[in-house]
Design an enzyme around this catalytic site. Sequence first.
Site, PDB file in Angstrom:
ATOM      1  N   CYS A  41      27.228  47.917 -28.358  1.00 18.45           N
ATOM      2  CA  CYS A  41      26.201  48.273 -27.363  1.00 18.45           C
ATOM      3  C   CYS A  41      26.662  49.447 -26.506  1.00 18.45           C
ATOM      4  O   CYS A  41      27.866  49.678 -26.320  1.00 18.45           O
ATOM      5  CB  CYS A  41      25.919  47.053 -26.484  1.00 18.45           C
ATOM      6  SG  CYS A  41      24.790  47.362 -25.105  1.00 18.45           S
ATOM      7  N   SER A  43      26.777  49.618 -23.423  1.00 22.33           N
ATOM      8  CA  SER A  43      27.594  49.190 -22.285  1.00 22.33           C
ATOM      9  C   SER A  43      29.076  49.126 -22.673  1.00 22.33           C
ATOM     10  O   SER A  43      29.944  49.440 -21.860  1.00 22.33           O
ATOM     11  CB  SER A  43      27.119  47.829 -21.763  1.00 22.33           C
ATOM     12  OG  SER A  43      25.784  47.933 -21.309  1.00 22.33           O
ATOM     13  N   HIS A  46      30.274  52.603 -22.305  1.00 22.46           N
ATOM     14  CA  HIS A  46      30.548  52.975 -20.910  1.00 22.46           C
ATOM     15  C   HIS A  46      31.973  52.566 -20.518  1.00 22.46           C
ATOM     16  O   HIS A  46      32.683  53.315 -19.845  1.00 22.46           O
ATOM     17  CB  HIS A  46      29.586  52.258 -19.957  1.00 22.46           C
ATOM     18  CG  HIS A  46      28.212  52.856 -19.888  1.00 22.46           C
ATOM     19  ND1 HIS A  46      27.971  54.110 -19.393  1.00 22.46           N
ATOM     20  CD2 HIS A  46      26.997  52.345 -20.210  1.00 22.46           C
ATOM     21  CE1 HIS A  46      26.663  54.350 -19.425  1.00 22.46           C
ATOM     22  NE2 HIS A  46      26.049  53.297 -19.925  1.00 22.46           N
ATOM     23  N   HIS A  62      30.073  42.307 -26.133  1.00 23.96           N
ATOM     24  CA  HIS A  62      29.373  41.323 -25.287  1.00 23.96           C
ATOM     25  C   HIS A  62      28.047  40.915 -25.911  1.00 23.96           C
ATOM     26  O   HIS A  62      27.247  40.250 -25.283  1.00 23.96           O
ATOM     27  CB  HIS A  62      29.134  41.925 -23.895  1.00 23.96           C
ATOM     28  CG  HIS A  62      28.248  43.133 -23.952  1.00 23.96           C
ATOM     29  ND1 HIS A  62      28.707  44.356 -24.357  1.00 23.96           N
ATOM     30  CD2 HIS A  62      26.933  43.277 -23.728  1.00 23.96           C
ATOM     31  CE1 HIS A  62      27.713  45.223 -24.360  1.00 23.96           C
ATOM     32  NE2 HIS A  62      26.614  44.588 -23.992  1.00 23.96           N
ATOM     33  N   CYS A 167      22.089  40.763 -26.504  1.00 25.03           N
ATOM     34  CA  CYS A 167      22.009  41.806 -25.466  1.00 25.03           C
ATOM     35  C   CYS A 167      20.792  42.694 -25.648  1.00 25.03           C
ATOM     36  O   CYS A 167      19.861  42.640 -24.856  1.00 25.03           O
ATOM     37  CB  CYS A 167      23.276  42.646 -25.361  1.00 25.03           C
ATOM     38  SG  CYS A 167      23.110  43.852 -24.003  1.00 25.03           S
TER      39      CYS A 167
HETATM   40  N1  LIG Z   1      20.209  46.730 -17.708  1.00 21.31           N
HETATM   41  C1  LIG Z   1      20.886  45.986 -18.595  1.00 21.31           C
HETATM   42  O1  LIG Z   1      21.038  44.783 -18.411  1.00 21.31           O
HETATM   43  C2  LIG Z   1      21.437  46.628 -19.823  1.00 21.31           C
HETATM   44  C3  LIG Z   1      21.738  45.860 -20.970  1.00 21.31           C
HETATM   45  C4  LIG Z   1      22.232  46.521 -22.109  1.00 21.31           C
HETATM   46  C5  LIG Z   1      22.443  47.893 -22.101  1.00 21.31           C
HETATM   47  N2  LIG Z   1      22.163  48.592 -20.958  1.00 21.31           N
HETATM   48  C6  LIG Z   1      22.352  50.051 -20.889  1.00 21.31           C
HETATM   49  O2  LIG Z   1      21.310  50.678 -21.634  1.00 21.31           O
HETATM   50  C7  LIG Z   1      21.725  51.988 -22.004  1.00 21.31           C
HETATM   51  C8  LIG Z   1      21.406  52.227 -23.464  1.00 21.31           C
HETATM   52  O3  LIG Z   1      22.196  51.382 -24.294  1.00 21.31           O
HETATM   53  P1  LIG Z   1      22.096  51.511 -25.898  1.00 21.31           P
HETATM   54  O4  LIG Z   1      22.966  50.461 -26.461  1.00 21.31           O
HETATM   55  O5  LIG Z   1      20.677  51.585 -26.337  1.00 21.31           O
HETATM   56  O6  LIG Z   1      22.786  52.952 -26.096  1.00 21.31           O
HETATM   57  P2  LIG Z   1      22.554  54.021 -27.269  1.00 21.31           P
HETATM   58  O7  LIG Z   1      23.655  55.002 -27.123  1.00 21.31           O
HETATM   59  O8  LIG Z   1      22.359  53.309 -28.556  1.00 21.31           O
HETATM   60  O9  LIG Z   1      21.157  54.716 -26.907  1.00 21.31           O
HETATM   61  C9  LIG Z   1      20.990  55.796 -26.042  1.00 21.31           C
HETATM   62  C10 LIG Z   1      19.907  56.719 -26.651  1.00 21.31           C
HETATM   63  O10 LIG Z   1      19.595  57.741 -25.709  1.00 21.31           O
HETATM   64  C11 LIG Z   1      19.386  58.940 -26.412  1.00 21.31           C
HETATM   65  N3  LIG Z   1      19.555  60.060 -25.474  1.00 21.31           N
HETATM   66  C12 LIG Z   1      20.714  60.522 -24.933  1.00 21.31           C
HETATM   67  N4  LIG Z   1      20.457  61.523 -24.062  1.00 21.31           N
HETATM   68  C13 LIG Z   1      19.121  61.676 -24.045  1.00 21.31           C
HETATM   69  C14 LIG Z   1      18.228  62.546 -23.329  1.00 21.31           C
HETATM   70  N5  LIG Z   1      18.681  63.444 -22.457  1.00 21.31           N
HETATM   71  N6  LIG Z   1      16.891  62.423 -23.551  1.00 21.31           N
HETATM   72  C15 LIG Z   1      16.423  61.518 -24.441  1.00 21.31           C
HETATM   73  N7  LIG Z   1      17.204  60.671 -25.143  1.00 21.31           N
HETATM   74  C16 LIG Z   1      18.536  60.758 -24.948  1.00 21.31           C
HETATM   75  C17 LIG Z   1      20.398  58.896 -27.540  1.00 21.31           C
HETATM   76  O11 LIG Z   1      20.024  59.771 -28.610  1.00 21.31           O
HETATM   77  C18 LIG Z   1      20.336  57.411 -27.942  1.00 21.31           C
HETATM   78  O12 LIG Z   1      19.360  57.196 -28.948  1.00 21.31           O
HETATM   79  C19 LIG Z   1      23.225  52.068 -21.640  1.00 21.31           C
HETATM   80  O13 LIG Z   1      23.371  52.698 -20.385  1.00 21.31           O
HETATM   81  C20 LIG Z   1      23.613  50.600 -21.512  1.00 21.31           C
HETATM   82  O14 LIG Z   1      24.726  50.415 -20.680  1.00 21.31           O
HETATM   83  C21 LIG Z   1      21.658  47.996 -19.853  1.00 21.31           C
HETATM   84 ZN   LIG Z   2      24.761  45.315 -24.115  1.00 23.99          ZN
END
Ligand SMILES: NC(=O)c1ccc[n+]([C@@H]2O[C@H](COP(=O)([O-])OP(=O)(O)OC[C@H]3O[C@@H](n4cnc5c(N)ncnc54)[C@H](O)[C@@H]3O)[C@@H](O)[C@H]2O)c1
Ligand SMILES: [Zn+2]
Length: 364
Positions: A41, A43, A46, A62, A167
Site C-alpha cells: 500500500c 502508506s 510513505h 498493514h 486496507c
Molecule cells: N486515509 C486512509 O485511511 C488511508 C488508507 C490507505 C491509504 N491511504 C493513503 O492513500 C494514498 C494513496 O495510496 P495508494 O496505495 O493508492 O498509492 P498508489 O501509489 O498506488 O497511488 C497513487 C496514484 O496517484 C497517482 N498520481 C501521483 N501523482 C499524481 C498527480 N499529480 N496527479 C494525478 N495522479 C497522480 C499515481 O500515478 C498513482 O496511480 C497514500 O497517501 C496512502 O498513504 C490513506
Molecule cells: Zn494501506
Amino acid sequence: MVQSQAAVHFGEGTKLQIEVVEVADPGRGNVLVRMGASGVCGSDRHVLDGDWEMPSPTVLGHEGAGTVEAVGDGVTDVEPGDHVILSWFYPCRRCTACLSGKAYVCTGSRSEECVLPDGTTPLTLDGKPAFAYLAVGTMSEYTVVPESAAIRIPKEVPFDVASLIGCSIATGVGTVVNDAAVEPGTSAVVVGAGGVGLSIIMGLKLVGANPIIAVDLNEEKLAFARELGATHTIVPDDDLAAQVAAITEGGAAYAFEAIGRVETIESLPGLLAPGGSAVVVGLPPVDAPVSFDALELAESGKKIIGSNYGSTVPGRDFPKLASLYLAGALPVDKLISHRISLPEVNEAFDAMRRGERARSVIVF
Ligand SMILES: NC(=O)c1ccc[n+]([C@@H]2O[C@H](COP(=O)([O-])OP(=O)(O)OC[C@H]3O[C@@H](n4cnc5c(N)ncnc54)[C@H](O)[C@@H]3O)[C@@H](O)[C@H]2O)c1
Ligand SMILES: [Zn+2]
Ligand SMILES: [Zn+2]
C-alpha cells in the site's frame, strides 16, 4: 515462538531487507496468524520514504489476511483454522468512540505506536525488539495481533482478495459509503487512481454514482479505472477544474484525493459544484499543511471531510465487503495487477514510485 521470514525497514534507506524474525507465542488476548497474502500500500511507501516517524526496526505491511494458527488465553472471537482479515487500526473496545460504534477514531488503540495493547511487541530480531507496522506487520510469514484486529471471514474468499479488503478496499469503499454517503446519480471525481483511488471508484460504482471521473498521470491506471467503473478519465492539464467542470456541468458533487500530495488536496474545492464535498483520503508527509480559500468555501457551502480508514468498523465492515465480493458486486480481484513473492517487494515499491501497478500483492 516461531521463526518468520519478513520484510524489515531499519529506519533509513528506501529498501526493505528480508530477515528472519522471531514471533512470540500469542499472549493473553492475542492471536498468532500465518499470513496468506499482504498488499503493498502507499502508506507502506510513505514509511519507507521517511514521510512519517516510525519506530524501527519495523516489519512493514498493514494490508493482509491469513489463517489463525493459535490463540492466547481469553480469546473468544476466533479459533485456530479461521481465516481472518487484519485491521491496521485495532479498536480498544472500551473508549467512548468504540462504545459509540466509531472504532475508526478509537482513542485507546496503540496501533500507531506499533505495539500490542500492553505496550509490548511480539517480534524480535537478533535478540532485540522489532516492531510490527501498525501492530500488524503483514509482510511476514507469521504475525501476532490483538484479537480485535483479526476479523473472521468466509473461507471461500481467496487470501489475495481478502488482504486488499484490509486496507485499500475498506478505505476506498468505506469513504464513499460512510464518509461521503454518496447518493445514486450524483457526480464524483477521484484524483489518483492507485490501489486506494481505484477502490474508491469501485465504491462509487457500487452506490450508483454518475458520472464517475478518474484522474491520474498514468494511462495504465486510467484503463483500470474504466474497467472498474469510471465513466470518464482525465490526464490532468494546467486546469483540472475546467476539465472536471466540462463533464459535470460546473463541478462535481464529490471530490476525493487519493494520492497524498499537498497540491492535489488543495485543488479539491475547485473541482466541486456549490454544496459539494471534498474528501481527503490520501495522506501527505508529516508537517505539510494545506490551505484553502475559506471565503469561497463558506460562500459556496462546500465541505471538507477527512477520512481515516474510510470510517471502517472492521468487525462490521470486513465481512460485509467480503460478501459483496462473493456476490460479484465488488470485483476486488481485478485490482490485483501483480502477485509477487516476499523478496520481490522492493521492485513493487519502485514501480509504485513510478506510478505503475494497480496493486501488488505478496502471496506467501
Ligand atoms: N486515509 C486512509 O485511511 C488511508 C488508507 C490507505 C491509504 N491511504 C493513503 O492513500 C494514498 C494513496 O495510496 P495508494 O496505495 O493508492 O498509492 P498508489 O501509489 O498506488 O497511488 C497513487 C496514484 O496517484 C497517482 N498520481 C501521483 N501523482 C499524481 C498527480 N499529480 N496527479 C494525478 N495522479 C497522480 C499515481 O500515478 C498513482 O496511480 C497514500 O497517501 C496512502 O498513504 C490513506
Ligand atoms: Zn494501506
Ligand atoms: Zn477505542
